[in-house]
Design a protein around this motif. Structure first.
Motif, PDB file in Angstrom:
ATOM      1  N   VAL A  26       0.858  -1.188   0.000  1.00  0.00           N
ATOM      2  CA  VAL A  26       0.000   0.000   0.000  1.00  0.00           C
ATOM      3  C   VAL A  26       0.895   1.239   0.000  1.00  0.00           C
ATOM      4  CG1 VAL A  26      -1.764   1.277   1.249  1.00  0.00           C
ATOM      5  CG2 VAL A  26      -1.807  -1.223   1.235  1.00  0.00           C
ATOM      6  N   PRO A  27       0.733   2.129  -0.982  1.00  0.00           N
ATOM      7  CA  PRO A  27       1.600   3.316  -1.017  1.00  0.00           C
ATOM      8  C   PRO A  27       1.366   4.204   0.188  1.00  0.00           C
ATOM      9  CG  PRO A  27      -0.203   3.526  -2.596  1.00  0.00           C
ATOM     10  CD  PRO A  27      -0.261   2.130  -2.070  1.00  0.00           C
ATOM     11  N   ALA A  28       2.440   4.829   0.646  1.00  0.00           N
ATOM     12  CA  ALA A  28       2.332   5.740   1.790  1.00  0.00           C
ATOM     13  C   ALA A  28       1.514   6.962   1.392  1.00  0.00           C
ATOM     14  CB  ALA A  28       3.718   6.165   2.254  1.00  0.00           C
ATOM     15  N   ARG A  29       0.811   7.510   2.365  1.00  0.00           N
ATOM     16  CA  ARG A  29       0.088   8.756   2.129  1.00  0.00           C
ATOM     17  C   ARG A  29       1.085   9.908   2.109  1.00  0.00           C
ATOM     18  NH1 ARG A  29      -4.995   7.617   6.301  1.00  0.00           N
ATOM     19  NH2 ARG A  29      -6.044   6.081   4.976  1.00  0.00           N
ATOM     20  N   HIS A  30       0.969  10.721   1.075  1.00  0.00           N
ATOM     21  CA  HIS A  30       1.954  11.775   0.832  1.00  0.00           C
ATOM     22  C   HIS A  30       1.307  13.138   1.033  1.00  0.00           C
ATOM     23  CE1 HIS A  30       4.990  13.746  -2.196  1.00  0.00           C
ATOM     24  NE2 HIS A  30       5.253  14.068  -0.948  1.00  0.00           N
ATOM     25  N   ILE A  31       1.890  13.939   1.908  1.00  0.00           N
ATOM     26  CA  ILE A  31       1.408  15.285   2.227  1.00  0.00           C
ATOM     27  C   ILE A  31       2.368  16.307   1.640  1.00  0.00           C
ATOM     28  CG2 ILE A  31       0.667  16.846   4.059  1.00  0.00           C
ATOM     29  CD1 ILE A  31      -0.800  14.108   3.965  1.00  0.00           C
ATOM     30  N   LEU A  32       1.842  17.302   0.947  1.00  0.00           N
ATOM     31  CA  LEU A  32       2.643  18.443   0.479  1.00  0.00           C
ATOM     32  C   LEU A  32       2.258  19.660   1.307  1.00  0.00           C
ATOM     33  CD1 LEU A  32       4.550  19.944  -1.433  1.00  0.00           C
ATOM     34  CD2 LEU A  32       2.619  20.234  -3.005  1.00  0.00           C
ATOM     35  N   ILE A  33       3.213  20.199   2.044  1.00  0.00           N
ATOM     36  CA  ILE A  33       2.995  21.396   2.864  1.00  0.00           C
ATOM     37  C   ILE A  33       3.595  22.597   2.141  1.00  0.00           C
ATOM     38  CG2 ILE A  33       3.437  22.509   5.090  1.00  0.00           C
ATOM     39  CD1 ILE A  33       3.683  19.746   6.344  1.00  0.00           C
ATOM     40  N   VAL A  34       2.818  23.666   2.014  1.00  0.00           N
ATOM     41  CA  VAL A  34       3.275  24.890   1.347  1.00  0.00           C
ATOM     42  C   VAL A  34       3.229  26.036   2.351  1.00  0.00           C
ATOM     43  CG1 VAL A  34       2.918  26.489  -0.574  1.00  0.00           C
ATOM     44  CG2 VAL A  34       2.339  24.053  -0.842  1.00  0.00           C
ATOM     45  N   VAL A  35       4.379  26.708   2.519  1.00  0.00           N
ATOM     46  CA  VAL A  35       4.463  27.852   3.431  1.00  0.00           C
ATOM     47  C   VAL A  35       5.242  28.957   2.732  1.00  0.00           C
ATOM     48  CG1 VAL A  35       6.506  26.861   4.571  1.00  0.00           C
ATOM     49  CG2 VAL A  35       5.168  28.605   5.754  1.00  0.00           C
ATOM     50  N   VAL A  72       6.207  13.228   3.676  1.00  0.00           N
ATOM     51  CA  VAL A  72       5.965  14.671   3.758  1.00  0.00           C
ATOM     52  C   VAL A  72       6.986  15.411   2.899  1.00  0.00           C
ATOM     53  CG1 VAL A  72       5.851  16.700   5.261  1.00  0.00           C
ATOM     54  CG2 VAL A  72       5.027  14.472   6.098  1.00  0.00           C
ATOM     55  N   SER A  73       6.473  16.282   2.031  1.00  0.00           N
ATOM     56  CA  SER A  73       7.298  17.222   1.275  1.00  0.00           C
ATOM     57  C   SER A  73       6.873  18.634   1.652  1.00  0.00           C
ATOM     58  CB  SER A  73       7.140  17.020  -0.234  1.00  0.00           C
ATOM     59  OG  SER A  73       7.526  15.719  -0.618  1.00  0.00           O
ATOM     60  N   VAL A  74       7.813  19.562   1.634  1.00  0.00           N
ATOM     61  CA  VAL A  74       7.540  20.951   1.997  1.00  0.00           C
ATOM     62  C   VAL A  74       8.065  21.868   0.907  1.00  0.00           C
ATOM     63  CG1 VAL A  74       7.981  22.812   3.654  1.00  0.00           C
ATOM     64  CG2 VAL A  74       7.640  20.471   4.479  1.00  0.00           C
ATOM     65  N   ILE A  75       7.250  22.829   0.494  1.00  0.00           N
ATOM     66  CA  ILE A  75       7.685  23.921  -0.369  1.00  0.00           C
ATOM     67  C   ILE A  75       7.744  25.179   0.474  1.00  0.00           C
ATOM     68  CG2 ILE A  75       7.077  25.404  -2.322  1.00  0.00           C
ATOM     69  CD1 ILE A  75       5.700  23.000  -3.598  1.00  0.00           C
ATOM     70  N   ASP A 115      -1.319  13.326  -1.891  1.00  0.00           N
ATOM     71  CA  ASP A 115      -2.746  13.136  -1.638  1.00  0.00           C
ATOM     72  C   ASP A 115      -3.417  14.388  -1.090  1.00  0.00           C
ATOM     73  OD1 ASP A 115      -2.901  10.065  -1.982  1.00  0.00           O
ATOM     74  OD2 ASP A 115      -1.249  10.344  -0.571  1.00  0.00           O
ATOM     75  N   VAL A 116      -2.649  15.168  -0.326  1.00  0.00           N
ATOM     76  CA  VAL A 116      -3.196  16.350   0.352  1.00  0.00           C
ATOM     77  C   VAL A 116      -2.195  17.491   0.223  1.00  0.00           C
ATOM     78  CG1 VAL A 116      -3.902  17.351   2.568  1.00  0.00           C
ATOM     79  CG2 VAL A 116      -4.519  14.990   2.026  1.00  0.00           C
ATOM     80  N   ILE A 117      -2.698  18.679  -0.068  1.00  0.00           N
ATOM     81  CA  ILE A 117      -1.897  19.904   0.045  1.00  0.00           C
ATOM     82  C   ILE A 117      -2.293  20.595   1.338  1.00  0.00           C
ATOM     83  CG2 ILE A 117      -1.453  22.201  -0.905  1.00  0.00           C
ATOM     84  CD1 ILE A 117      -1.932  21.041  -3.678  1.00  0.00           C
ATOM     85  N   GLN A 118      -1.320  20.853   2.194  1.00  0.00           N
ATOM     86  CA  GLN A 118      -1.551  21.628   3.415  1.00  0.00           C
ATOM     87  C   GLN A 118      -1.011  23.033   3.188  1.00  0.00           C
ATOM     88  OE1 GLN A 118      -0.274  19.984   7.267  1.00  0.00           O
ATOM     89  NE2 GLN A 118       0.438  22.025   7.864  1.00  0.00           N
ATOM     90  N   TYR A 123      -5.859  14.775  10.032  1.00  0.00           N
ATOM     91  CA  TYR A 123      -5.498  14.035   8.823  1.00  0.00           C
ATOM     92  C   TYR A 123      -6.340  12.773   8.650  1.00  0.00           C
ATOM     93  CZ  TYR A 123      -2.068  16.980   6.757  1.00  0.00           C
ATOM     94  OH  TYR A 123      -1.497  18.025   6.084  1.00  0.00           O
ATOM     95  N   GLU A 124      -6.676  12.106   9.735  1.00  0.00           N
ATOM     96  CA  GLU A 124      -7.585  10.973   9.606  1.00  0.00           C
ATOM     97  C   GLU A 124      -8.937  11.429   9.046  1.00  0.00           C
ATOM     98  OE1 GLU A 124      -7.130   7.670   9.858  1.00  0.00           O
ATOM     99  OE2 GLU A 124      -5.023   8.259  10.019  1.00  0.00           O
ATOM    100  N   ARG A 125      -9.378  12.624   9.457  1.00  0.00           N
ATOM    101  CA  ARG A 125     -10.650  13.152   8.966  1.00  0.00           C
ATOM    102  C   ARG A 125     -10.589  13.432   7.467  1.00  0.00           C
ATOM    103  NH1 ARG A 125     -16.029  13.248   8.914  1.00  0.00           N
ATOM    104  NH2 ARG A 125     -16.877  15.289   8.317  1.00  0.00           N
ATOM    105  N   ILE A 126      -9.521  14.041   7.003  1.00  0.00           N
ATOM    106  CA  ILE A 126      -9.472  14.402   5.584  1.00  0.00           C
ATOM    107  C   ILE A 126      -9.373  13.152   4.718  1.00  0.00           C
ATOM    108  CG2 ILE A 126      -6.963  14.724   5.219  1.00  0.00           C
ATOM    109  CD1 ILE A 126      -7.695  17.361   3.768  1.00  0.00           C
ATOM    110  N   PHE A 127      -8.646  12.124   5.195  1.00  0.00           N
ATOM    111  CA  PHE A 127      -8.572  10.897   4.413  1.00  0.00           C
ATOM    112  C   PHE A 127      -9.885  10.118   4.477  1.00  0.00           C
ATOM    113  CE2 PHE A 127      -4.002  11.711   4.417  1.00  0.00           C
ATOM    114  CZ  PHE A 127      -3.692  11.367   3.109  1.00  0.00           C
ATOM    115  N   ALA A 128     -10.595  10.216   5.598  1.00  0.00           N
ATOM    116  CA  ALA A 128     -11.920   9.591   5.679  1.00  0.00           C
ATOM    117  C   ALA A 128     -12.868  10.228   4.674  1.00  0.00           C
ATOM    118  CB  ALA A 128     -12.473   9.720   7.095  1.00  0.00           C
ATOM    119  N   LYS A 129     -12.766  11.547   4.495  1.00  0.00           N
ATOM    120  CA  LYS A 129     -13.611  12.226   3.521  1.00  0.00           C
ATOM    121  C   LYS A 129     -13.241  11.856   2.082  1.00  0.00           C
ATOM    122  CE  LYS A 129     -15.174  16.358   4.360  1.00  0.00           C
ATOM    123  NZ  LYS A 129     -15.332  17.802   4.648  1.00  0.00           N
TER     124      LYS A 129
END
Length: 426
Positions: free
Chosen positions: A4-13, A38-41, A101-104, A393-399
């Motif tokens: 199962v691929p890992a869930r990947h979060i992109l954080i932008v600040v 986790v990746s960060v820009i 999967d998600v942009i923060q 994060y559990e909430r956003i993936f549940a949605k």
């Protein structure tokens, strides 16, 4: 069996490099320890100039820091426009390496939703990490509303409309998300900004910085238009020249556009011997200064922004067992409680009187410092924000139709027997 691929979060600040942005860094490293990629820009700056590096498992992509705006709409447009071009460029690079999967989006500015909307076509959801109330920030900076204030309100509304889940730094921000943002309460999580008490620890500090003074006041933070440094200098003037408290010193840690003006004000009032400006300090250097002080100061004036904001410096003073003086702000009281004395709003002379009270009563200072530190450890430290961050994060993936991830439970990611935060502030 297919992995199962890992869930990947992109954080932008946009406003600080990582890992210098302490909130973002705690979020990123906590998510990595919980099993996320986790990746960060972020921009370059303050010594962090590598275009790409991996620190503690976090992939960090930096872009050249655009000219920082302080005044005109044109200057802000140039800063944010250049930043947006780099966000899209680096997001495309990251997407090719590993789809996220998600942009923060960490504001300001309230513009990261634009990129999130584009990637929604590929199933990416938007997590809004609400650091600042940008319309009120604009009003505090420029002392007016008008057309640009309306633009800020529109961007904020579009941000909340785009976000699937929001992380609010305190209860007031949560109320904005569910009020004018129109978000459902179950999609808003209070993730407080607070030090990690395991590393932000009390100690002797650098005693040489005290300059032989009997009582030392300390400030850490941005030195800008809305931080109230002019009020602090006026309070120091009243404390020293009117109230006669001359066995004192002020240690000022930070950077910002108003620093030259503050230094000039200090000189014109004949206060140079009572002030030391250290510039920006981080990690052990910052601890060496803050551990050397006796009283923390938070001179942020009462306005629509500051009244509902939680100041990082307040949490840092409390963590290091320092009492503090601040103006009477709603969220300031929620955070500090009995660890602070509260001056009348925007009254530098009353601020000076509150400082004099603490200067004259070392035992009271010790009691207040102990109360503040206990409050952080029992309710407000980063350990108490971790469950809320992971729940968001559990909430956003549940949605998104995905079930709970099997999260590795470690001492660093989820604190042992950490109770839910019992206060509403961030």
């Amino acid at each position: 069996m297919t992995a199962v691929p890992a869930r990947h979060i992109l954080i932008v600040v946009e406003n600080l490099p990582v890992p210098l942005d302490r909130r973002v860094w705690l979020e990123a490293t906590t998510l990595v320890k919980a099993g996320y990629d986790v990746s960060v820009i972020c921009p370059m700056g303050r010594g962090w100039t590598a275009p790409h590096e991996v620190i503690e498992g976090v992939q960090i992509y930096r872009y050249p820091e655009p000219p920082e705006a302080h005044s005109s709409a044109l200057a802000y447009g140039r800063e944010w426009g250049l930043s947006m071009l780099h966000w899209f460029r680096l997001a495309r690079l990251i997407w090719k390496r590993q789809k996220f999967d998600v942009i923060q989006g960490c504001n300001p500015p309230d513009l990261i939703f634009v990129m999130a909307l584009c990637y929604r076509l590929w199933g990416v959801r938007y997590m809004f990490d609400h650091h600042d109330v940008c319309p009120e920030l604009f009003e505090a900076k420029f002392g007016r509303r008008g057309l640009l204030y309306g633009v800020m309100r529109a961007w904020e509304w579009l941000t909340f409309r785009t976000a699937s889940v929001t992380m609010a730094t305190n209860g007031s921000f949560r109320d904005i998300a569910t009020g004018r943002g129109g978000m459902a309460p179950e999609d808003v999580f209070v993730v407080r900004s607070a030090p990690k008490v395991e590393t932000f620890t009390p100690g002797p500090g650098n005693r040489a910085l005290r300059k032989g003074a009997g009582t030392v006041m300390g400030y850490v933070g941005v030195i800008g238009q809305q931080e109230g440094m002019d009020l602090l200098v006026m309070a120091a003037d009243h404390l020293i020249h009117t109230l006669g408290k001359r066995d004192v010193h002020f240690l000022i840690v930070g950077f910002g556009p108003q620093l030259p003006e503050v230094e000039r004000d200090v000189a014109e009032r004949g206060l140079q011997a009572y002030f030391t400006f250290t510039g920006a300090l981080y990690n052990t250097d910052l601890l060496a200064v803050l551990n050397a002080i006796d009283i923390g100061v938070s001179p942020d004036p009462k306005n629509r922004m500051n009244d509902i904001s939680t100041m990082n410096k307040v949490m840092e003073y409390m963590t290091l067992e320092k009492p503090l003086v601040q103006f009477d702000l709603t969220e300031g009281r929620v955070s500090a409680g009995a660890a602070a004395l509260y001056a009348r709003a925007n009254d530098p002379e009353d601020f000076a009187r509150k400082l004099a009270e603490l200067i004259d009563d070392p035992e009271r200072r010790a009691r207040m410092g102990a109360l503040g530190q206990a409050r952080v450890h029992e309710e407000l430290s980063w350990a108490h924000s971790v469950p809320q961050l992971l729940a968001a994060y559990e909430r956003i993936f549940a949605k998104m139709g995905q079930g709970p991830m099997a999260l590795p439970v470690t001492a660093d990611s989820v604190p042992e027997a950490a109770p839910a935060a019992r206060v509403r502030s961030g």
